[in-house]
Design a protein around this motif. Structure first.
Motif, PDB file in Angstrom:
ATOM      1  N   PRO A  69      -1.365  -7.089  21.498  1.00 52.05           N
ATOM      2  CA  PRO A  69      -0.642  -8.244  20.963  1.00 52.05           C
ATOM      3  C   PRO A  69      -1.000  -8.564  19.507  1.00 52.05           C
ATOM      4  CG  PRO A  69      -1.682  -8.751  23.078  1.00 52.05           C
ATOM      5  CD  PRO A  69      -2.137  -7.390  22.700  1.00 52.05           C
ATOM      6  N   GLU A  70      -2.236  -8.355  19.142  1.00 51.97           N
ATOM      7  CA  GLU A  70      -2.655  -8.693  17.774  1.00 51.97           C
ATOM      8  C   GLU A  70      -3.275  -7.455  17.141  1.00 51.97           C
ATOM      9  OE1 GLU A  70      -5.276 -11.970  18.812  1.00 51.97           O
ATOM     10  OE2 GLU A  70      -3.760 -13.363  18.049  1.00 51.97           O
ATOM     11  N   ALA A  71      -2.409  -6.505  16.793  1.00 50.93           N
ATOM     12  CA  ALA A  71      -2.904  -5.216  16.319  1.00 50.93           C
ATOM     13  C   ALA A  71      -3.597  -5.353  14.969  1.00 50.93           C
ATOM     14  CB  ALA A  71      -1.742  -4.241  16.201  1.00 50.93           C
ATOM     15  N   ARG A  72      -4.655  -4.590  14.812  1.00 48.39           N
ATOM     16  CA  ARG A  72      -5.339  -4.507  13.518  1.00 48.39           C
ATOM     17  C   ARG A  72      -5.770  -3.061  13.286  1.00 48.39           C
ATOM     18  NH1 ARG A  72      -8.271  -9.180  10.409  1.00 48.39           N
ATOM     19  NH2 ARG A  72      -6.770 -10.798  10.879  1.00 48.39           N
ATOM     20  N   VAL A  73      -5.440  -2.540  12.128  1.00 51.52           N
ATOM     21  CA  VAL A  73      -5.862  -1.195  11.754  1.00 51.52           C
ATOM     22  C   VAL A  73      -6.727  -1.332  10.505  1.00 51.52           C
ATOM     23  CG1 VAL A  73      -5.105   1.057  10.904  1.00 51.52           C
ATOM     24  CG2 VAL A  73      -3.813  -0.098  12.727  1.00 51.52           C
ATOM     25  N   VAL A  74      -7.978  -0.914  10.610  1.00 54.25           N
ATOM     26  CA  VAL A  74      -8.898  -1.066   9.477  1.00 54.25           C
ATOM     27  C   VAL A  74      -9.543   0.273   9.149  1.00 54.25           C
ATOM     28  CG1 VAL A  74     -10.939  -2.252   8.602  1.00 54.25           C
ATOM     29  CG2 VAL A  74      -9.380  -3.465  10.139  1.00 54.25           C
ATOM     30  N   TRP A  75      -9.387   0.679   7.911  1.00 54.84           N
ATOM     31  CA  TRP A  75     -10.007   1.917   7.436  1.00 54.84           C
ATOM     32  C   TRP A  75     -11.343   1.603   6.781  1.00 54.84           C
ATOM     33  CZ3 TRP A  75      -7.573   6.136   8.950  1.00 54.84           C
ATOM     34  CH2 TRP A  75      -6.192   6.086   9.173  1.00 54.84           C
ATOM     35  N   PHE A  76     -12.252   2.579   6.824  1.00 51.33           N
ATOM     36  CA  PHE A  76     -13.455   2.460   5.997  1.00 51.33           C
ATOM     37  C   PHE A  76     -13.787   3.826   5.408  1.00 51.33           C
ATOM     38  CE2 PHE A  76     -16.526   4.065   9.197  1.00 51.33           C
ATOM     39  CZ  PHE A  76     -15.811   3.859  10.371  1.00 51.33           C
ATOM     40  N   GLY A  77     -14.577   3.803   4.336  1.00 48.73           N
ATOM     41  CA  GLY A  77     -14.908   5.054   3.655  1.00 48.73           C
ATOM     42  C   GLY A  77     -13.794   5.555   2.743  1.00 48.73           C
ATOM     43  N   LEU A  78     -12.726   4.799   2.619  1.00 48.40           N
ATOM     44  CA  LEU A  78     -11.590   5.267   1.826  1.00 48.40           C
ATOM     45  C   LEU A  78     -11.423   4.520   0.507  1.00 48.40           C
ATOM     46  CD1 LEU A  78      -8.749   5.713   4.487  1.00 48.40           C
ATOM     47  CD2 LEU A  78     -10.313   7.426   3.609  1.00 48.40           C
ATOM     48  N   ALA A  79     -11.991   3.349   0.429  1.00 44.91           N
ATOM     49  CA  ALA A  79     -11.789   2.533  -0.771  1.00 44.91           C
ATOM     50  C   ALA A  79     -13.060   1.740  -1.044  1.00 44.91           C
ATOM     51  CB  ALA A  79     -10.588   1.615  -0.577  1.00 44.91           C
ATOM     52  N   ASP A  80     -12.936   0.695  -1.839  1.00 44.19           N
ATOM     53  CA  ASP A  80     -14.139  -0.046  -2.217  1.00 44.19           C
ATOM     54  C   ASP A  80     -14.587  -1.038  -1.153  1.00 44.19           C
ATOM     55  OD1 ASP A  80     -12.015  -1.787  -2.499  1.00 44.19           O
ATOM     56  OD2 ASP A  80     -12.806  -2.745  -4.310  1.00 44.19           O
ATOM     57  N   PRO A 123     -13.759  -2.308   3.395  1.00 44.81           N
ATOM     58  CA  PRO A 123     -12.941  -2.037   4.581  1.00 44.81           C
ATOM     59  C   PRO A 123     -11.521  -2.529   4.315  1.00 44.81           C
ATOM     60  CG  PRO A 123     -14.533  -3.799   5.024  1.00 44.81           C
ATOM     61  CD  PRO A 123     -14.869  -3.222   3.684  1.00 44.81           C
ATOM     62  N   LEU A 124     -10.566  -1.746   4.751  1.00 44.35           N
ATOM     63  CA  LEU A 124      -9.203  -1.914   4.287  1.00 44.35           C
ATOM     64  C   LEU A 124      -8.258  -2.111   5.456  1.00 44.35           C
ATOM     65  CD1 LEU A 124      -8.437  -1.508   1.304  1.00 44.35           C
ATOM     66  CD2 LEU A 124      -7.710   0.803   1.907  1.00 44.35           C
ATOM     67  N   ALA A 178       2.865   5.805  13.197  1.00 45.33           N
ATOM     68  CA  ALA A 178       1.724   5.112  12.605  1.00 45.33           C
ATOM     69  C   ALA A 178       1.066   5.979  11.536  1.00 45.33           C
ATOM     70  CB  ALA A 178       0.713   4.734  13.691  1.00 45.33           C
ATOM     71  N   ALA A 179       0.956   7.290  11.835  1.00 44.66           N
ATOM     72  CA  ALA A 179       0.338   8.195  10.864  1.00 44.66           C
ATOM     73  C   ALA A 179       1.179   8.299   9.598  1.00 44.66           C
ATOM     74  CB  ALA A 179       0.138   9.582  11.487  1.00 44.66           C
ATOM     75  N   ALA A 180       2.505   8.326   9.785  1.00 42.29           N
ATOM     76  CA  ALA A 180       3.391   8.441   8.619  1.00 42.29           C
ATOM     77  C   ALA A 180       3.320   7.184   7.753  1.00 42.29           C
ATOM     78  CB  ALA A 180       4.828   8.686   9.086  1.00 42.29           C
ATOM     79  N   ALA A 181       3.143   6.043   8.407  1.00 43.60           N
ATOM     80  CA  ALA A 181       3.119   4.783   7.664  1.00 43.60           C
ATOM     81  C   ALA A 181       1.742   4.496   7.078  1.00 43.60           C
ATOM     82  CB  ALA A 181       3.517   3.635   8.590  1.00 43.60           C
ATOM     83  N   ALA A 182       0.712   5.180   7.608  1.00 48.75           N
ATOM     84  CA  ALA A 182      -0.668   4.836   7.241  1.00 48.75           C
ATOM     85  C   ALA A 182      -0.902   5.033   5.753  1.00 48.75           C
ATOM     86  CB  ALA A 182      -1.651   5.682   8.045  1.00 48.75           C
ATOM     87  N   LEU A 183      -1.563   4.080   5.145  1.00 48.95           N
ATOM     88  CA  LEU A 183      -2.055   4.148   3.773  1.00 48.95           C
ATOM     89  C   LEU A 183      -0.946   4.269   2.736  1.00 48.95           C
ATOM     90  CD1 LEU A 183      -5.133   6.416   4.527  1.00 48.95           C
ATOM     91  CD2 LEU A 183      -5.213   4.028   3.803  1.00 48.95           C
ATOM     92  N   ASP A 184       0.276   3.974   3.177  1.00 50.20           N
ATOM     93  CA  ASP A 184       1.383   4.027   2.234  1.00 50.20           C
ATOM     94  C   ASP A 184       1.199   2.937   1.177  1.00 50.20           C
ATOM     95  OD1 ASP A 184       3.752   5.044   1.245  1.00 50.20           O
ATOM     96  OD2 ASP A 184       4.954   3.537   2.306  1.00 50.20           O
ATOM     97  N   GLY A 185       1.152   3.341  -0.064  1.00 50.68           N
ATOM     98  CA  GLY A 185       1.010   2.373  -1.146  1.00 50.68           C
ATOM     99  C   GLY A 185      -0.394   1.825  -1.324  1.00 50.68           C
ATOM    100  N   VAL A 186      -1.352   2.382  -0.550  1.00 48.94           N
ATOM    101  CA  VAL A 186      -2.734   1.902  -0.657  1.00 48.94           C
ATOM    102  C   VAL A 186      -3.501   2.794  -1.629  1.00 48.94           C
ATOM    103  CG1 VAL A 186      -4.891   1.617   0.621  1.00 48.94           C
ATOM    104  CG2 VAL A 186      -2.727   0.964   1.674  1.00 48.94           C
ATOM    105  N   GLU A 187      -4.289   2.173  -2.490  1.00 49.31           N
ATOM    106  CA  GLU A 187      -5.070   2.976  -3.425  1.00 49.31           C
ATOM    107  C   GLU A 187      -6.356   3.458  -2.751  1.00 49.31           C
ATOM    108  OE1 GLU A 187      -7.310   2.863  -7.729  1.00 49.31           O
ATOM    109  OE2 GLU A 187      -6.218   1.085  -7.072  1.00 49.31           O
ATOM    110  N   VAL A 188      -6.420   4.773  -2.500  1.00 47.50           N
ATOM    111  CA  VAL A 188      -7.592   5.379  -1.849  1.00 47.50           C
ATOM    112  C   VAL A 188      -8.471   6.009  -2.922  1.00 47.50           C
ATOM    113  CG1 VAL A 188      -8.303   7.241  -0.289  1.00 47.50           C
ATOM    114  CG2 VAL A 188      -6.416   5.726   0.348  1.00 47.50           C
ATOM    115  N   TRP A 189      -9.788   5.878  -2.725  1.00 44.00           N
ATOM    116  CA  TRP A 189     -10.738   6.450  -3.693  1.00 44.00           C
ATOM    117  C   TRP A 189     -11.203   7.831  -3.256  1.00 44.00           C
ATOM    118  CZ3 TRP A 189     -14.831   2.349  -5.581  1.00 44.00           C
ATOM    119  CH2 TRP A 189     -14.155   1.267  -6.151  1.00 44.00           C
ATOM    120  N   GLY A 190     -11.243   8.766  -4.152  1.00 52.42           N
ATOM    121  CA  GLY A 190     -11.903  10.033  -3.878  1.00 52.42           C
ATOM    122  C   GLY A 190     -13.406   9.858  -4.058  1.00 52.42           C
ATOM    123  N   ASP A 191     -14.164  10.847  -3.632  1.00 50.51           N
ATOM    124  CA  ASP A 191     -15.613  10.799  -3.879  1.00 50.51           C
ATOM    125  C   ASP A 191     -16.078  12.187  -4.285  1.00 50.51           C
ATOM    126  OD1 ASP A 191     -15.884  12.309  -1.541  1.00 50.51           O
ATOM    127  OD2 ASP A 191     -16.193  10.537  -0.306  1.00 50.51           O
TER     128      ASP A 191
END
Lengths: 271, 152
Positions: free
Chosen positions: A204-215, A217-218, A234-247
């Motif tokens: 009911p209250e979905a949350r998708v949070v990435w870590f290790g990808l930016a400055d 948790p995202l 979900a995979a196709a929509a993931a991180l669309d328009g999000v600025e991800v950092w390389g390392d």
């Protein structure tokens, strides 16, 4: 390497900790588990004049249920989160994720609150706090206040904690009984910081949070909106328009690719 | 600062600067089985037991051990584990061995028989630069089974 000189004081209460910090003129650091602070001192990345050891402040420790919340004291060790029945029963995302925090000897000493206060962008606990809608309680020279996790993580190792404020406890609302959870991370060695990591709550209250990808948790609103349409959407929509950092090891493009494969596989496992 | 604690079962008093690590303090007290590798918690060679749980000796200050019960590899009561390491040649240069033993001992006390995947997972916080992992896992597995009567 060895740390440079510092003074040390062991405090017995939150009030003492806050007072000693206020008197230190910005020269002091709170010492909780020390599993990130001591390495920083040994590398001389930080040279505080004083460490304020919180480990004797028993009021900061422990896990309890308060109505429709689970409350985790800041000084609660990762190992206690890992084996606590309340966490297993109500916050299985946390129970699963904490097993990925470093290694047993470090989980025995490292603390839940310390991990949030440090706000390492590749760490598991800040991402879980965000996925679980945690509210972070702090105490400082101007009194107490609480900060939602959504507003707490401000950047790389940067939080909404004001100078002199101590993170005291974290309140996590019990998830909807219909909620499901998922957790995944990609590391070079089990227990290391994530190259790409994912903590998610579905239902009911979905949350998708990435870590290790930016400055920090995202939260991924695009992936959240697409969750109901299945793993591929979900995979196709993931991180669309999000600025991800390389390392050092992976470019931003590689990380986005890894992350999209990760969320698809995780959702396929969950469904 | 003056620190009073129990070290391998003996009441011990030391003088330690706040910045001295617990690993350095126990070495200075004569228990040099505790090895300093990376000094930032990655390699596991300095693993000690404090109040019954394994901790990184390089990530704890000696002054934090006030009143604690500290056990080093010299005080580790696990003759079967130590013998298995010898029997399987589970050490090459031996630098990581104290940390491997302390880490494995904690797993073996967990009250169940871990499989090889769990043993590897538990030992993942310790580096062996000779890459002797196979024999180390063999040793831990053998002791786990022997303690539970599954195998001689």
């Amino acid at each position: 390497m060895k740390a440079s000189h510092f003074d040390y004081v062991r405090v017995q209460s939150v009030e003492d900790a806050v007072r000693v910090m206020a008197d230190s003129d910005g020269e002091a650091r709170f010492l909780a588990g020390g599993q990130s602070l001591i390495p920083a001192l040994n590398f001389r990345l930080d040279r505080p004049g004083l460490l304020i050891d919180l480990n004797a402040v028993t009021a900061l420790s422990g896990i309890r249920r308060e109505g429709d919340h689970i409350v985790i004291g800041a000084l609660t060790r990762h190992a206690e989160v890992e084996r606590h029945p309340l966490i297993a029963a109500h916050l299985p995302l946390l129970a699963e994720a904490v097993q990925h925090v470093a290694h047993s000897a470090i989980r025995n000493r490292g603390t839940f609150g310390g991990s949030l206060a440090l706000a390492d962008p590749a760490a598991e606990m800040p991402a879980c706090a965000l996925a679980l809608r945690a509210v972070i309680h702090v105490q400082g020279p101007k009194g107490r206040r609480s900060i939602p996790a959504d507003a707490f993580f401000e950047g790389s190792y940067a939080t909404a904690l004001a100078p002199g404020e101590l993170l005291t406890e974290v309140h996590i609302p019990l998830p909807d009984p219909a909620a499901r959870h998922g957790f995944a991370e990609l590391t070079r060695r089990r227990g290391d910081y994530a190259m790409a990591g994912l903590a998610l709550m579905a239902g009911p209250e979905a949350r998708v949070v990435w870590f290790g990808l930016a400055d920090r948790p995202l939260r991924d609103l695009g992936a959240e909106a697409a969750l109901a349409q299945g793993p591929h959407a979900a995979a196709a929509a993931a991180l669309d328009g999000v600025e991800v950092w390389g390392d050092l090891h992976n470019s931003a493009e590689t990380k986005v690719h890894l992350a999209r494969v990760m969320i698809r596989r995780l959702l396929e496992r969950m469904t | 600062m003056r620190v009073t604690f129990r070290l391998n079962g003996e009441a011990t008093v030391i003088e330690a600067e706040p910045r001295q690590s617990l690993a350095d303090a126990v070495r200075a007290a004569g228990f040099t089985g505790t090895h300093h590798g990376c000094e930032h918690g990655v390699c596991g060679a300095c693993t000690l037991r404090v109040d019954g749980v394994a901790v990184r000796g390089c990530l704890m200050l000696a002054v934090q051990a006030e009143g604690a019960e500290v056990v080093t590899v010299e005080g580790l009561d696990a003759p079967d584990l130590k013998a298995a390491f010898v029997r399987h040649n589970a050490l090459q240069c031996g630098f990581c061995t104290p940390g491997m033993l302390m880490t494995a001992a904690e797993l073996l006390e967990s009250g169940h028989v871990p499989d090889r995947a769990e043993i590897r997972d538990h030992l993942s916080g310790s580096y062996c630069r000779c890459t002797g992992y196979q024999a180390i896992v063999d040793s831990v597995e053998e002791v786990a089974q022997a303690r539970h009567g599954a195998k001689p």
